[in-house]
Design a protein around this motif. Sequence first.
Motif, PDB file in Angstrom:
ATOM      1  N   ASP A 212      18.737   1.874   7.277  1.00 16.80           N
ATOM      2  CA  ASP A 212      18.534   3.318   7.181  1.00 16.80           C
ATOM      3  C   ASP A 212      19.224   3.820   5.916  1.00 16.80           C
ATOM      4  O   ASP A 212      20.405   4.156   5.930  1.00 16.80           O
ATOM      5  N   PRO A 213      18.512   3.881   4.794  1.00 15.22           N
ATOM      6  CA  PRO A 213      19.126   4.272   3.519  1.00 15.22           C
ATOM      7  C   PRO A 213      19.732   5.668   3.523  1.00 15.22           C
ATOM      8  O   PRO A 213      20.609   5.966   2.701  1.00 15.22           O
ATOM      9  N   ALA A 214      19.285   6.522   4.447  1.00 14.11           N
ATOM     10  CA  ALA A 214      19.794   7.897   4.476  1.00 14.11           C
ATOM     11  C   ALA A 214      21.090   8.038   5.264  1.00 14.11           C
ATOM     12  O   ALA A 214      21.758   9.068   5.186  1.00 14.11           O
ATOM     13  N   MET A 215      21.472   7.024   6.015  1.00 18.89           N
ATOM     14  CA  MET A 215      22.670   7.122   6.855  1.00 18.89           C
ATOM     15  C   MET A 215      23.927   7.034   5.993  1.00 18.89           C
ATOM     16  O   MET A 215      24.028   6.198   5.101  1.00 18.89           O
ATOM     17  N   PHE A 216      24.878   7.915   6.261  1.00 17.78           N
ATOM     18  CA  PHE A 216      26.148   7.867   5.551  1.00 17.78           C
ATOM     19  C   PHE A 216      26.978   6.691   6.069  1.00 17.78           C
ATOM     20  O   PHE A 216      27.085   6.484   7.277  1.00 17.78           O
ATOM     21  N   THR A 217      27.560   5.935   5.148  1.00 10.79           N
ATOM     22  CA  THR A 217      28.435   4.831   5.543  1.00 10.79           C
ATOM     23  C   THR A 217      29.853   5.096   5.035  1.00 10.79           C
ATOM     24  O   THR A 217      30.051   5.754   4.010  1.00 10.79           O
TER      25      THR A 217
END
Length: 316
Positions: A212-217
């Motif tokens: 999920d490229p949009a998820m903040f890590t």
Amino acid sequence: MRDLKVPGQRHPEKAHRPDNAQPKKPDWIRVKAPTSQGYKDTREILKSNKLVTVCEEAGCPNVGECWSHGHATMMIMGEICTRGCTFCNVATGKPDTLDAFEPGRVAHAVATLGLKHVVITSVDRDDLDDGGAEHFAQTIRAVRHRAPETTIEILTPDFLRCGPKALEVVVEARPDVFNHNLETVPGLYPSVRPGARYFHSLRLLQRVKELDPAMFTKSGIMVGLGETREAVLQVMDDMRAADVDFLTIGQYLQPTPKHHAVDRFVTPEEFKDYEKSAYGKGFGMVSATPLTRSSYHAGDDFARLRAARLEKLGRA
């Protein structure tokens, strides 16, 4: 029946280790004992819902401040961890079976406290085939149902002994922030985090972005364990290569004489230097102070991180 207030029963794997001297804390690391009514109210809500918090179990120095504002980090899947990291004050041993009603109780507490942002973490559960991934997902869904306006940050184990599906289950539940701490520099893993693997944890964070490229890590480390500045800067580079958005750096504090020794107390000026370096390497958000912990001011920091991303997208 184990009494987790007894050090030898709380940390049986550390009971026969020689004591490490606990140095006197400098003025900048000291905090006041919690006494406010807000602290007492939060404690009562958590107690009435039979919930465990990492604030208490890990002996966080910020518990008084956070609880006085109604903020707490929920620790799911029990209070006994299957790992024996030398820095950690969470009890080690054989955990109890999972409580199927826990996700609902967490969601109820979040709604009752009126949290705008909640951090949910857990013990390591190497005894479970999925490492507790489905329990994380159920808790996220329960909070979404009871408190739809609350943003959710999870701080997960490394799922080292699980198949790739475990991480997918957690990411598919769509938390707002996926946090997994590297804890220290790779050269100190054998003595600080012996049950974990540095590059596995780094790859876990990278894979979240692939799913999920949009998820903040988010990830964090402690300093004052014996690391060098160069090693800390290399960890920053490794995190940025894995596209980690948010970095936390805090001072390691020794829970008991049986735990890993404090090598030194890093000065506030050094933390400021780490913060400057991290922003220069491209992190969207950095919290680097002696008292920084993964969930300290997490809600405010997340709001700023999200606003910065939106601003950047707007300019693009």
